[in-house]
Design an enzyme around this catalytic site. Structure first.
Site, PDB file in Angstrom:
ATOM      1  N   CYS A   2       0.854  -1.184   0.000  1.00  0.00           N
ATOM      2  CA  CYS A   2       0.000   0.000   0.000  1.00  0.00           C
ATOM      3  C   CYS A   2       0.888   1.231   0.000  1.00  0.00           C
ATOM      4  CB  CYS A   2      -0.871   0.011   1.240  1.00  0.00           C
ATOM      5  SG  CYS A   2      -1.734  -1.537   1.507  1.00  0.00           S
ATOM      6  N   ARG A  27       1.554   1.768  -6.221  1.00  0.00           N
ATOM      7  CA  ARG A  27       1.745   0.763  -5.167  1.00  0.00           C
ATOM      8  C   ARG A  27       0.467  -0.011  -4.856  1.00  0.00           C
ATOM      9  NH1 ARG A  27       6.301   1.406  -2.222  1.00  0.00           N
ATOM     10  NH2 ARG A  27       5.395   0.333  -0.457  1.00  0.00           N
ATOM     11  N   TRP A  74      -3.774  -1.675  -1.280  1.00  0.00           N
ATOM     12  CA  TRP A  74      -3.724  -2.861  -2.154  1.00  0.00           C
ATOM     13  C   TRP A  74      -4.030  -4.007  -1.207  1.00  0.00           C
ATOM     14  CZ3 TRP A  74      -3.212  -4.286  -7.159  1.00  0.00           C
ATOM     15  CH2 TRP A  74      -2.801  -5.587  -7.436  1.00  0.00           C
ATOM     16  N   ASN A  98       1.017  -0.272   6.007  1.00  0.00           N
ATOM     17  CA  ASN A  98       1.421  -0.988   4.798  1.00  0.00           C
ATOM     18  C   ASN A  98       2.167  -2.236   5.270  1.00  0.00           C
ATOM     19  OD1 ASN A  98       2.553  -1.806   2.335  1.00  0.00           O
ATOM     20  ND2 ASN A  98       4.270  -0.389   2.543  1.00  0.00           N
ATOM     21  N   GLY A  99       1.748  -3.417   4.809  1.00  0.00           N
ATOM     22  CA  GLY A  99       2.445  -4.643   5.214  1.00  0.00           C
ATOM     23  C   GLY A  99       1.462  -5.730   5.603  1.00  0.00           C
ATOM     24  N   GLU A 482       9.484 -20.171 -19.968  1.00  0.00           N
ATOM     25  CA  GLU A 482       9.190 -18.820 -19.481  1.00  0.00           C
ATOM     26  C   GLU A 482      10.291 -17.842 -19.926  1.00  0.00           C
ATOM     27  OE1 GLU A 482       6.864 -17.153 -18.379  1.00  0.00           O
ATOM     28  OE2 GLU A 482       7.755 -15.457 -17.343  1.00  0.00           O
ATOM     29  N   LYS A 486       9.595 -14.443 -22.033  1.00  0.00           N
ATOM     30  CA  LYS A 486      10.029 -13.099 -21.599  1.00  0.00           C
ATOM     31  C   LYS A 486      10.774 -12.406 -22.728  1.00  0.00           C
ATOM     32  CE  LYS A 486       8.094 -12.325 -18.967  1.00  0.00           C
ATOM     33  NZ  LYS A 486       7.115 -13.095 -18.308  1.00  0.00           N
ATOM     34  N   GLU A 489       8.407 -11.417 -25.643  1.00  0.00           N
ATOM     35  CA  GLU A 489       7.446 -10.369 -25.273  1.00  0.00           C
ATOM     36  C   GLU A 489       8.040  -8.968 -25.346  1.00  0.00           C
ATOM     37  OE1 GLU A 489       6.148 -11.763 -21.243  1.00  0.00           O
ATOM     38  OE2 GLU A 489       4.183 -11.182 -21.985  1.00  0.00           O
ATOM     39  N   HIS A 505      14.420 -34.250 -31.303  1.00  0.00           N
ATOM     40  CA  HIS A 505      13.231 -34.616 -32.082  1.00  0.00           C
ATOM     41  C   HIS A 505      12.799 -33.497 -33.031  1.00  0.00           C
ATOM     42  CE1 HIS A 505      12.832 -38.256 -29.763  1.00  0.00           C
ATOM     43  NE2 HIS A 505      12.883 -37.541 -28.629  1.00  0.00           N
ATOM     44  N   LYS A 604      -1.774  -5.921 -19.975  1.00  0.00           N
ATOM     45  CA  LYS A 604      -1.481  -6.517 -18.667  1.00  0.00           C
ATOM     46  C   LYS A 604      -2.578  -7.498 -18.268  1.00  0.00           C
ATOM     47  CE  LYS A 604       1.001  -7.028 -15.025  1.00  0.00           C
ATOM     48  NZ  LYS A 604       2.220  -7.818 -15.214  1.00  0.00           N
TER      49      LYS A 604
HETATM   50  C1  AGP Z   1       3.272 -12.496 -18.921  1.00  0.00           C
HETATM   51  O1  AGP Z   1       4.483 -11.868 -19.069  1.00  0.00           O
HETATM   52  C2  AGP Z   1       2.285 -12.185 -19.943  1.00  0.00           C
HETATM   53  N1  AGP Z   1       2.060 -10.789 -20.042  1.00  0.00           N
HETATM   54  C3  AGP Z   1       1.067 -13.060 -20.075  1.00  0.00           C
HETATM   55  O2  AGP Z   1       1.499 -14.264 -20.628  1.00  0.00           O
HETATM   56  C4  AGP Z   1       0.251 -13.373 -18.807  1.00  0.00           C
HETATM   57  O3  AGP Z   1       0.986 -14.210 -17.960  1.00  0.00           O
HETATM   58  C5  AGP Z   1      -1.078 -14.042 -19.189  1.00  0.00           C
HETATM   59  O4  AGP Z   1      -1.834 -13.145 -19.953  1.00  0.00           O
HETATM   60  C6  AGP Z   1      -1.866 -14.507 -17.987  1.00  0.00           C
HETATM   61  O5  AGP Z   1      -2.183 -13.450 -17.160  1.00  0.00           O
HETATM   62  P1  AGP Z   1      -2.744 -13.685 -15.706  1.00  0.00           P
HETATM   63  O6  AGP Z   1      -1.673 -14.293 -14.893  1.00  0.00           O
HETATM   64  O7  AGP Z   1      -3.120 -12.311 -15.235  1.00  0.00           O
HETATM   65  O8  AGP Z   1      -3.930 -14.581 -15.830  1.00  0.00           O
END
Ligand code: AGP
Length: 609
Positions: A2, A27, A74, A98-99, A482, A486, A489, A505, A604
């Site tokens: 927060c 935050r 938050w 906050n915490g 992952e 990253k 993306e 394969h 996001k």
């Molecule tokens: C992660 O870097 C991505 N932006 C994306 O793959 C994300 O993880 C995915 O859209 C799922 O989102 P969520 O965890 O909010 O469900």
């Protein structure tokens, strides 16, 4: 995570506090509130939702006077609502926090036995009542806060007003940040520098276990034990944008560096260190239901899906239950065989992803028990689930998920240990090994993050590559996938993550001198096989970067570049191996000059199917 802001001085501080909160909205922002002393009493205005709602409420009920404290919330304990918003009031005390208070259940029970009535579901209100109890016993505010905090365990930054001491604010901190700003005849405090940077650049940082008395004339700092602290103020030279990111160039880099704290907060108050067990009330599924689970079924998208792949290993290994993992968008287009006996874990940092929500509903309709694993309290997925296990990573601003990912991994360790213990298949010794390992993870993460510069050097070498391959086996497989996600993306470079055993394969055909291959290969039971894969790549002139355990000379003799990692329990290496891959992606993208925090075409929160 927060945001707190406070002011003591000659000005009427309502607008100033709102302005500070606006700079702290990053935050967290599910509710907000102010408490201001108007000369006679403390008046409080709170509202749920964005700060704009508080501004509207203040138009109807303006607050004039000083001192004052403000808060943007938050939620971690208690859903976002006006009654759960801060400041919390108890008698003549108003308090923001906050915490996370770890022993909140125990303290609340004690206070209720003493006749205290609670008006919110928060852990914070407990602290307000504890301070009020000390004031009623005759202590001045500073001493009352000190005494109250003596029984509080956990992470906190608090700012407290008292109706009968209208010239002061008392603040204290343990593990959550607080800065003090010194002006001419006025003093400020805040969770973070940007909130008060327009008013002063002269700041003092409060350290762990310290308490401070703020008056218009300045600050007196002591430890919670009462020892005097002399600390010289610093002059902050950051501009406003740098300050919001704590001096980091991007939110993503800041969030990468916040991961040790995110893991600590996700574990905080959830582990019973005497029994090496997980505290029942913290997991979102009660002990009897946990003992009855026949299968664990993870559903998720993107990065949360990769965390789920790790969850599958954990659940199988630590709880002995069969576990499966499904992309949410695929589950809904099949006739999935899922139902009673299944614990469906819907994993989503935002808690709003429409694909995951749709899959959750499909599984719920078929009779499965649903556990949400989310970072945003009371979001759509937790609301639709039977129970919730929250990560406490704080808001993640960078579109590319980093700290929410590793916080999900931590929550999955807790879940797997919990299931193993409730099913009586996980021994205390193994639970102790894993949980002790987890408690050390944040320190090992800090070790890796301190080598940030060498990842930047590696990224410089690889920035012009057109395509990357990431390989890993066992628990390193989700991390390879992952790592590739990253990179693509944020740098827009094509990258594939593969199970190392699958390379022969197909993908081996791609390897030539232009193809960087990143091999995630900590010393675990998959090591020898992955070492052979590394040799196969080298034999085809591939450019190799290995992530290996410190002291591994074999890898050093084969790979072109090696990034060495500290040793952790073989099950927990993903916490460590994730970090260099996040930093590699970040620095490659930064060298290319992409919009790291808001990469093209991405959102996001994905609320379309
Ligand atoms: C992660 O870097 C991505 N932006 C994306 O793959 C994300 O993880 C995915 O859209 C799922 O989102 P969520 O965890 O909010 O469900």
């Amino acid at each position: 995570m927060c945001g707190i802001v406070g002011y003591v001085g000659p000005k009427s501080c309502g607008d100033l506090l709102v302005d500070g909160l606006r700079r702290l909205e990053y935050r967290g922002y599910d509710s907000a509130g102010l408490a201001v002393h108007d000369g006679k009493e403390i008046r409080v205005v709170r509202s749920v939702g964005k700060l704009g709602n508080l501004v509207s409420a203040l138009k109807e009920r303006p607050l004039a006077g000083a001192p004052g404290i403000g808060h943007t919330r938050w939620a971690t304990h208690g859903r976002p609502s006006e009654t759960n918003a801060h400041p919390h009031v108890a008698g003549g005390i108003a308090l923001v926090h906050n915490g996370i208070i770890e022993n909140h259940l125990h303290l609340k029970r004690q206070l209720m036995e003493q006749g205290v009535k609670f008006s919110s579901d928060t852990d914070t209100e407990i602290v307000a009542h504890l301070v009020e109890r000390e004031v009623r016993a005759g202590h001045k505010l500073l001493e009352a806060v000190r005494r109250a905090l003596a029984v509080v365990e956990g992470a906190y930054a608090v700012a407290v007003l008292h109706k009968d001491e209208p010239d002061r604010i008392v603040i204290a901190k343990n593990a959550s940040p607080l800065v003090i700003g010194l002006g001419e005849g006025e003093t400020y405090c805040a969770s973070d520098i940007p909130a008060i940077l327009p008013y002063t650049r002269t700041m003092v940082l409060l350290e762990e276990g310290e308490i401070a008395l703020l008056t218009a004339g300045g600050v007196e700092i002591t430890t919670l034990k009462g020892e005097r602290v002399d600390r010289k103020p610093k002059t902050i030279t950051w501009n406003a944008a740098q300050a919001e990111k704590s001096g980091y160039k991007h939110f993503m880099l800041k969030e990468i560096h916040e991961q040790p704290r995110a893991i600590e907060d996700t574990m905080r108050g959830r582990i019973d260190l005497e029994k090496w067990d997980i505290i029942d009330s913290e997991i979102g599924i009660d002990a009897a239901a946990a003992a009855d689970v026949k299968r664990v079924y993870f559903i998720a998208c993107g990065t949360s899906f990769h965390a789920s792949l790790f969850g599958r290993y954990l659940v199988e290994s630590l709880s002995g239950l069969p576990a499966t993992c499904e992309l949410a968008s695929e589950l809904v287009v099949r006739d999935p065989v899922v139902g009673p006996g299944d614990l469906v874990v819907a994993v989503s940092q935002s808690g709003e992803t429409i694909d995951t929500l749709a899959a959750l509903k499909a599984a719920k309709d078929r009779g499965a028990r649903i556990l949400a694993l989310a970072n945003v309290l009371d979001s759509a997925i937790p609301r639709a689930a039977h129970g919730s296990l929250y990560t406490h990573a704080g808001p993640e601003i960078g579109v590319a998920s980093t700290k929410c990912f590793t916080a999900q991994l931590a929550a999955m360790v807790l879940l797997a240990v919990y299931l193993g213990r409730r099913r009586n298949v996980l021994s205390t010794d193994r639970a102790r090994e894993v949980l002790q390992g987890m408690l050390e993870v944040p320190h090992r993460m800090r070790d890796v993050l301190s080598q940030d510069d060498s990842l930047r050097d590696l990224a410089r070498k690889f920035q012009h590559a057109k395509s990357f391959l990431f390989l890993g086996r066992g628990v390193s497989f989700p991390i390879a996938v992952e790592g590739a996600l990253k990179l693509k993306e944020i740098s827009y470079i094509h990258a594939e993550g593969y199970a190392a055993g699958e390379m022969k394969h197909g993908p081996i055909a791609l390897i030539d001198e232009n193809m960087p291959v990143v091999v995630v290969m900590p010393r675990d039971r998959t090591y020898e096989k992955t070492l052979s894969n590394l040799q196969e790549v080298k034999a085809r002139e591939g450019r190799t970067l290995a992530l290996a355990t410190r002291g591994d000379a074999e890898v050093g003799a084969i790979a072109d570049h090696v990034f060495y990692l500290p040793k952790v329990d073989a099950m927990l290496t993903p916490f460590i191996t994730s970090l260099p891959l996040q930093l590699l992606a970040y620095y490659v993208a930064d060298f290319k000059g992409t919009d790291v925090d808001q990469p093209r075409n991405l959102a996001k929160t994905v609320t379309v199917e």
